[in-house]
Motif scaffolding. Sequence first.
Motif, short mmCIF file in Angstrom:
data_model
loop_
_atom_site.label_atom_id
_atom_site.label_comp_id
_atom_site.label_asym_id
_atom_site.label_seq_id
_atom_site.Cartn_x
_atom_site.Cartn_y
_atom_site.Cartn_z
N VAL A 5 0.82 -1.21 0.00
CA VAL A 5 0.00 0.00 0.00
C VAL A 5 0.86 1.27 0.00
N PRO A 6 1.97 1.36 0.77
CA PRO A 6 2.77 2.59 0.71
C PRO A 6 3.34 2.86 -0.69
N ALA A 7 3.69 1.82 -1.42
CA ALA A 7 4.21 2.00 -2.76
C ALA A 7 3.12 2.55 -3.68
N LEU A 8 1.90 2.07 -3.55
CA LEU A 8 0.79 2.60 -4.35
C LEU A 8 0.49 4.05 -3.98
N ALA A 9 0.56 4.37 -2.69
CA ALA A 9 0.31 5.75 -2.26
C ALA A 9 1.38 6.68 -2.80
N LEU A 10 2.62 6.24 -2.78
CA LEU A 10 3.71 7.05 -3.30
C LEU A 10 3.54 7.27 -4.81
N ALA A 12 0.75 7.17 -6.55
CA ALA A 12 -0.40 8.03 -6.79
C ALA A 12 -0.07 9.49 -6.49
N SER A 13 0.68 9.73 -5.41
CA SER A 13 1.02 11.11 -5.08
C SER A 13 1.98 11.70 -6.11
N LEU A 14 2.92 10.90 -6.62
CA LEU A 14 3.82 11.39 -7.66
C LEU A 14 3.07 11.73 -8.94
N LEU A 15 2.09 10.92 -9.30
CA LEU A 15 1.30 11.20 -10.49
C LEU A 15 0.47 12.47 -10.31
N LEU A 16 -0.08 12.68 -9.12
CA LEU A 16 -0.85 13.89 -8.87
C LEU A 16 0.02 15.15 -8.93
N VAL A 17 1.21 15.06 -8.35
CA VAL A 17 2.11 16.22 -8.37
C VAL A 17 2.58 16.51 -9.79
N ALA A 18 2.84 15.48 -10.58
CA ALA A 18 3.30 15.68 -11.96
C ALA A 18 2.20 16.26 -12.83
N ALA A 19 0.95 16.07 -12.47
CA ALA A 19 -0.16 16.53 -13.31
C ALA A 19 -0.56 17.96 -13.01
N CYS A 20 0.00 18.60 -11.99
CA CYS A 20 -0.48 19.93 -11.62
C CYS A 20 0.49 21.03 -12.04
#
Length: 83
Positions: A5-10, A12-20
């Motif tokens: 789960v921590p790997a998935l959270a990391l 997902a957060s990297l994808l969100l930061v890259a998209a903004c």
Amino acid sequence: MRVPVPALALLASLLLVAACGKQGALTPVGRPAPVAPVGTMRAPSPQQMLRTDAQAAPARIDDQTGQLRDRGEDPFNLPPPKR
């Protein structure tokens, strides 16, 4: 294969930061644009400020990997002292 789960959270957060990322033009905040140098009528554009002159970045005219010339006899080319 289970992904922790921590790997998935990391991921997902990297994808969100890259998209903004900002899509519009950038404007200077806090400091004003540089003023015109003394003796000129207007301030230089950013492209003019980034351009280097020939003295700051000289062009290479000789190839150091080419043919080396023989230096001849060197009277100071001595072997290291023996201990």
